[in-house]
Design a protein around this motif. Structure first.
Motif, PDB file in Angstrom:
ATOM      1  N   LEU A 159      50.602  27.081 -66.794  1.00  0.00           N
ATOM      2  CA  LEU A 159      50.323  25.867 -67.599  1.00  0.00           C
ATOM      3  C   LEU A 159      51.100  24.715 -66.706  1.00  0.00           C
ATOM      4  CD1 LEU A 159      50.119  27.334 -71.208  1.00  0.00           C
ATOM      5  CD2 LEU A 159      48.286  27.048 -69.549  1.00  0.00           C
TER       6      LEU A 159
ATOM      7  N   LEU B 242      42.275  27.263 -69.122  1.00  0.00           N
ATOM      8  CA  LEU B 242      43.580  27.122 -69.095  1.00  0.00           C
ATOM      9  C   LEU B 242      44.241  26.250 -69.989  1.00  0.00           C
ATOM     10  CD1 LEU B 242      46.053  28.484 -67.181  1.00  0.00           C
ATOM     11  CD2 LEU B 242      45.600  26.571 -65.703  1.00  0.00           C
ATOM     12  N   GLU B 243      43.502  25.219 -70.274  1.00  0.00           N
ATOM     13  CA  GLU B 243      43.847  24.221 -71.558  1.00  0.00           C
ATOM     14  C   GLU B 243      44.311  24.993 -72.767  1.00  0.00           C
ATOM     15  OE1 GLU B 243      44.931  21.231 -71.716  1.00  0.00           O
ATOM     16  OE2 GLU B 243      44.394  20.174 -69.722  1.00  0.00           O
TER      17      GLU B 243
ATOM     18  N   ILE C  96      49.974  21.127 -67.424  1.00  0.00           N
ATOM     19  CA  ILE C  96      49.537  20.992 -68.796  1.00  0.00           C
ATOM     20  C   ILE C  96      50.683  21.096 -69.544  1.00  0.00           C
ATOM     21  CG2 ILE C  96      48.505  22.497 -70.726  1.00  0.00           C
ATOM     22  CD1 ILE C  96      46.695  23.596 -68.649  1.00  0.00           C
TER      23      ILE C  96
END
Length: 273
Positions: A216, A251-252, A221
Protein backbone atom coordinates in the motif's frame (compact mmCIF):
# COMPACT_ATOMS: atom_id res chain seq x y z
CA UNK A 1 9.08 0.35 31.94
CA UNK A 2 6.20 0.67 34.42
CA UNK A 3 3.90 -2.23 35.25
CA UNK A 4 0.51 -1.94 36.94
CA UNK A 5 -0.70 -5.34 38.11
CA UNK A 6 -4.09 -4.10 39.31
CA UNK A 7 -4.98 -2.53 35.98
CA UNK A 8 -2.97 -5.12 34.05
CA UNK A 9 -1.06 -2.55 32.04
CA UNK A 10 2.55 -2.18 30.99
CA UNK A 11 3.99 1.19 30.04
CA UNK A 12 7.26 1.66 28.16
CA UNK A 13 8.91 4.91 27.09
CA UNK A 14 11.95 5.34 24.85
CA UNK A 15 13.37 7.71 22.29
CA UNK A 16 12.39 6.70 18.75
CA UNK A 17 15.86 6.12 17.37
CA UNK A 18 16.84 5.89 13.72
CA UNK A 19 18.53 2.49 13.96
CA UNK A 20 15.43 0.21 13.89
CA UNK A 21 14.14 1.94 10.77
CA UNK A 22 17.58 1.73 9.17
CA UNK A 23 17.90 -1.95 10.11
CA UNK A 24 14.45 -2.96 8.81
CA UNK A 25 15.06 -1.10 5.56
CA UNK A 26 18.32 -3.02 5.16
CA UNK A 27 16.55 -6.35 5.81
CA UNK A 28 13.96 -5.49 3.15
CA UNK A 29 16.72 -4.24 0.84
CA UNK A 30 15.21 -0.77 0.32
CA UNK A 31 16.17 2.82 1.08
CA UNK A 32 14.19 4.77 3.71
CA UNK A 33 14.99 8.17 5.30
CA UNK A 34 16.00 7.58 8.92
CA UNK A 35 17.34 10.83 10.36
CA UNK A 36 15.97 12.85 13.28
CA UNK A 37 12.69 14.46 12.28
CA UNK A 38 11.83 11.83 9.67
CA UNK A 39 8.60 9.85 10.16
CA UNK A 40 8.70 6.11 10.82
CA UNK A 41 6.95 4.32 7.90
CA UNK A 42 3.49 2.92 8.71
CA UNK A 43 3.53 -0.42 10.59
CA UNK A 44 7.28 -0.12 11.21
CA UNK A 45 6.42 0.71 14.83
CA UNK A 46 6.62 -3.07 15.31
CA UNK A 47 10.39 -2.64 15.70
CA UNK A 48 10.00 -0.05 18.49
CA UNK A 49 9.02 0.02 22.17
CA UNK A 50 9.54 -3.73 22.50
CA UNK A 51 9.37 -5.66 25.74
CA UNK A 52 12.76 -7.14 26.58
CA UNK A 53 12.18 -9.59 29.40
CA UNK A 54 15.05 -11.49 31.03
CA UNK A 55 15.96 -14.96 29.80
CA UNK A 56 14.62 -16.58 32.95
CA UNK A 57 11.10 -15.41 32.08
CA UNK A 58 11.02 -17.15 28.70
CA UNK A 59 8.97 -20.29 28.25
CA UNK A 60 10.24 -23.37 26.49
CA UNK A 61 8.88 -22.13 23.16
CA UNK A 62 10.79 -18.84 23.44
CA UNK A 63 7.83 -16.64 24.35
CA UNK A 64 7.62 -14.82 27.66
CA UNK A 65 5.79 -16.82 30.32
CA UNK A 66 4.88 -13.64 32.22
CA UNK A 67 3.74 -10.13 31.38
CA UNK A 68 1.15 -9.12 28.77
CA UNK A 69 0.03 -11.34 27.30
CA UNK A 70 0.97 -14.37 29.37
CA UNK A 71 -0.03 -17.94 28.44
CA UNK A 72 -3.26 -19.01 30.17
CA UNK A 73 -1.62 -22.29 31.21
CA UNK A 74 1.51 -24.44 30.87
CA UNK A 75 2.35 -25.94 27.49
CA UNK A 76 -0.07 -23.76 25.51
CA UNK A 77 1.03 -23.20 21.90
CA UNK A 78 1.01 -19.53 20.92
CA UNK A 79 -0.12 -18.28 17.50
CA UNK A 80 -0.61 -14.75 16.18
CA UNK A 81 -4.11 -14.59 14.68
CA UNK A 82 -4.16 -11.03 13.38
CA UNK A 83 -5.01 -7.54 14.50
CA UNK A 84 -6.03 -3.99 13.70
CA UNK A 85 -3.79 -0.90 13.53
CA UNK A 86 -5.36 2.56 13.53
CA UNK A 87 -2.85 5.17 12.39
CA UNK A 88 -3.80 8.58 13.77
CA UNK A 89 -0.39 10.15 13.21
CA UNK A 90 3.21 9.26 12.41
CA UNK A 91 5.95 8.39 14.88
CA UNK A 92 8.84 10.81 14.46
CA UNK A 93 12.47 9.78 14.78
CA UNK A 94 14.43 11.58 17.49
CA UNK A 95 11.56 12.15 19.93
CA UNK A 96 10.44 10.05 22.93
CA UNK A 97 7.28 7.95 22.70
CA UNK A 98 5.32 5.85 25.17
CA UNK A 99 3.48 2.57 24.57
CA UNK A 100 0.77 1.44 26.98
CA UNK A 101 -0.16 -2.25 26.74
CA UNK A 102 -3.15 -3.98 28.33
CA UNK A 103 -5.34 -7.05 27.86
CA UNK A 104 -8.62 -6.01 26.31
CA UNK A 105 -10.30 -9.41 26.58
CA UNK A 106 -9.58 -13.14 26.86
CA UNK A 107 -12.07 -15.81 25.79
CA UNK A 108 -11.96 -19.62 25.83
CA UNK A 109 -13.25 -21.30 22.67
CA UNK A 110 -13.13 -24.58 20.74
CA UNK A 111 -11.60 -24.36 17.26
CA UNK A 112 -10.70 -26.72 14.42
CA UNK A 113 -7.65 -27.98 16.34
CA UNK A 114 -9.35 -28.29 19.74
CA UNK A 115 -9.66 -26.02 22.82
CA UNK A 116 -8.05 -22.60 22.55
CA UNK A 117 -7.89 -19.24 24.28
CA UNK A 118 -8.20 -16.03 22.25
CA UNK A 119 -6.57 -13.03 23.92
CA UNK A 120 -6.83 -9.53 22.46
CA UNK A 121 -4.03 -7.18 23.49
CA UNK A 122 -4.48 -3.40 23.24
CA UNK A 123 -1.44 -1.23 22.51
CA UNK A 124 -1.56 2.56 22.39
CA UNK A 125 1.46 4.64 21.38
CA UNK A 126 1.72 8.29 22.36
CA UNK A 127 4.20 10.91 21.20
CA UNK A 128 4.28 14.59 22.16
CA UNK A 129 1.16 14.04 24.24
CA UNK A 130 -0.89 12.73 21.32
CA UNK A 131 -2.18 9.22 20.55
CA UNK A 132 -0.58 8.33 17.22
CA UNK A 133 -1.14 4.56 16.94
CA UNK A 134 -3.81 2.32 18.42
CA UNK A 135 -3.48 -1.41 17.83
CA UNK A 136 -5.30 -4.56 18.84
CA UNK A 137 -3.48 -7.89 18.48
CA UNK A 138 -5.30 -11.24 18.55
CA UNK A 139 -3.18 -13.95 20.18
CA UNK A 140 -4.34 -17.58 20.03
CA UNK A 141 -3.22 -20.17 22.57
CA UNK A 142 -3.78 -23.75 21.49
CA UNK A 143 -4.07 -26.49 24.09
CA UNK A 144 -1.11 -28.84 24.75
CA UNK A 145 -1.14 -31.84 22.43
CA UNK A 146 -3.29 -30.08 19.82
CA UNK A 147 -3.40 -31.82 16.48
CA UNK A 148 -1.44 -30.41 13.58
CA UNK A 149 -2.79 -27.37 11.82
CA UNK A 150 -5.27 -28.09 9.01
CA UNK A 151 -4.05 -27.89 5.42
CA UNK A 152 -4.21 -24.49 3.71
CA UNK A 153 -7.33 -23.59 1.73
CA UNK A 154 -7.37 -24.18 -2.00
CA UNK A 155 -5.59 -21.51 -4.00
CA UNK A 156 -7.47 -19.10 -6.22
CA UNK A 157 -6.46 -16.84 -9.08
CA UNK A 158 -5.01 -13.61 -7.60
CA UNK A 159 -6.83 -10.37 -8.39
CA UNK A 160 -5.35 -8.25 -11.18
CA UNK A 161 -3.13 -5.32 -10.28
CA UNK A 162 0.39 -4.46 -9.14
CA UNK A 163 2.33 -7.11 -7.24
CA UNK A 164 5.17 -6.92 -4.72
CA UNK A 165 7.62 -9.81 -4.22
CA UNK A 166 9.88 -10.60 -1.27
CA UNK A 167 12.32 -13.51 -1.18
CA UNK A 168 12.27 -14.99 2.33
CA UNK A 169 15.03 -17.30 3.52
CA UNK A 170 16.62 -18.29 6.84
CA UNK A 171 18.71 -15.11 6.94
CA UNK A 172 15.69 -12.84 6.67
CA UNK A 173 13.81 -14.86 9.30
CA UNK A 174 16.78 -14.43 11.65
CA UNK A 175 17.03 -10.69 11.02
CA UNK A 176 13.29 -10.10 11.43
CA UNK A 177 13.26 -12.09 14.68
CA UNK A 178 16.13 -9.95 15.95
CA UNK A 179 14.51 -6.68 14.86
CA UNK A 180 11.22 -7.53 16.61
CA UNK A 181 12.92 -9.22 19.60
CA UNK A 182 10.95 -12.37 18.85
CA UNK A 183 12.44 -15.53 20.35
CA UNK A 184 9.62 -17.87 19.24
CA UNK A 185 11.43 -21.04 18.20
CA UNK A 186 9.20 -21.79 15.21
CA UNK A 187 11.19 -19.18 13.26
CA UNK A 188 14.69 -20.65 13.78
CA UNK A 189 14.53 -24.09 15.43
CA UNK A 190 13.56 -26.80 12.91
CA UNK A 191 13.14 -29.52 15.55
CA UNK A 192 10.77 -27.30 17.49
CA UNK A 193 8.82 -26.58 14.31
CA UNK A 194 8.24 -30.29 13.80
CA UNK A 195 7.17 -30.58 17.43
CA UNK A 196 4.48 -27.97 16.80
CA UNK A 197 3.33 -29.66 13.59
CA UNK A 198 5.14 -27.58 10.95
CA UNK A 199 7.25 -29.02 8.13
CA UNK A 200 9.79 -26.20 8.15
CA UNK A 201 10.72 -22.85 9.63
CA UNK A 202 7.66 -20.61 9.82
CA UNK A 203 7.64 -17.20 8.12
CA UNK A 204 6.61 -14.54 10.64
CA UNK A 205 2.98 -13.49 10.43
CA UNK A 206 3.90 -9.86 11.18
CA UNK A 207 6.36 -9.92 8.28
CA UNK A 208 3.54 -10.97 5.95
CA UNK A 209 1.24 -8.28 7.37
CA UNK A 210 4.02 -5.70 7.10
CA UNK A 211 4.54 -6.51 3.43
CA UNK A 212 0.84 -6.07 2.65
CA UNK A 213 1.13 -2.64 4.26
CA UNK A 214 4.34 -1.98 2.35
CA UNK A 215 2.52 -2.67 -0.90
CA UNK A 216 0.00 0.00 0.00
CA UNK A 217 2.72 2.47 1.01
CA UNK A 218 4.82 1.90 -2.09
CA UNK A 219 1.76 2.43 -4.28
CA UNK A 220 1.10 5.78 -2.61
CA UNK A 221 -1.81 4.72 -0.37
CA UNK A 222 -1.77 6.56 2.98
CA UNK A 223 -2.68 4.69 6.16
CA UNK A 224 -3.22 7.81 8.26
CA UNK A 225 -6.80 8.22 9.44
CA UNK A 226 -7.51 4.59 8.58
CA UNK A 227 -7.57 1.20 10.27
CA UNK A 228 -5.33 -1.47 8.78
CA UNK A 229 -6.77 -4.86 9.64
CA UNK A 230 -4.76 -8.03 9.11
CA UNK A 231 -5.62 -11.70 9.47
CA UNK A 232 -3.38 -14.74 9.12
CA UNK A 233 -5.09 -17.40 7.03
CA UNK A 234 -2.46 -20.11 6.60
CA UNK A 235 1.14 -20.46 7.81
CA UNK A 236 3.95 -20.40 5.26
CA UNK A 237 7.01 -22.56 5.88
CA UNK A 238 10.41 -23.02 4.27
CA UNK A 239 12.33 -20.49 2.15
CA UNK A 240 10.22 -19.09 -0.68
CA UNK A 241 9.24 -15.91 -2.46
CA UNK A 242 6.04 -14.37 -1.18
CA UNK A 243 3.93 -12.20 -3.45
CA UNK A 244 1.61 -9.43 -2.30
CA UNK A 245 -1.34 -8.66 -4.56
CA UNK A 246 -4.40 -6.40 -4.29
CA UNK A 247 -7.30 -7.72 -2.25
CA UNK A 248 -10.57 -8.76 -3.82
CA UNK A 249 -11.91 -5.18 -3.59
CA UNK A 250 -8.77 -3.53 -4.98
CA UNK A 251 -5.57 -2.26 -3.44
CA UNK A 252 -7.25 0.81 -1.93
CA UNK A 253 -9.18 -1.63 0.28
CA UNK A 254 -6.34 -3.98 1.18
CA UNK A 255 -3.98 -6.69 -0.01
CA UNK A 256 -3.13 -10.38 0.23
CA UNK A 257 0.20 -12.09 0.89
CA UNK A 258 0.55 -15.36 -1.02
CA UNK A 259 3.10 -18.14 -0.94
CA UNK A 260 5.07 -19.39 -3.92
CA UNK A 261 2.31 -21.93 -4.70
CA UNK A 262 -0.42 -19.29 -4.54
CA UNK A 263 -1.59 -20.12 -1.01
CA UNK A 264 -3.21 -17.10 0.64
CA UNK A 265 -1.28 -16.66 3.88
CA UNK A 266 -2.37 -13.22 5.12
CA UNK A 267 -5.18 -10.83 4.24
CA UNK A 268 -5.28 -7.14 5.07
CA UNK A 269 -8.06 -4.58 4.83
CA UNK A 270 -8.07 -0.79 4.94
CA UNK A 271 -11.09 1.06 6.34
CA UNK A 272 -11.81 4.64 7.35
CA UNK A 273 -11.67 5.47 11.07
Amino acid sequence: MVTSEGARTVERTEVIASEPTEALAAALDIEIPHAAGDPVPPLWHWTYLLERGPERELGEDGHSATGIPAPPGPGRRRMFGGGRVTTLGRLVIGQPATKVTSVKRSVDKVGRTGPLTLTTVLQEIFQDGELVIREEQDIVYRAPGSVALPPPPATTTPPAGPALDLAVDERLLFRFSALTYNAHRIHYDLDWCRREGYDGLVIHGPLLALMTGEHLRREGIDLRGRTFGYRFVSPLTKPQTITVVPGADGLERGAEARGADGTVAAVSTLTEV
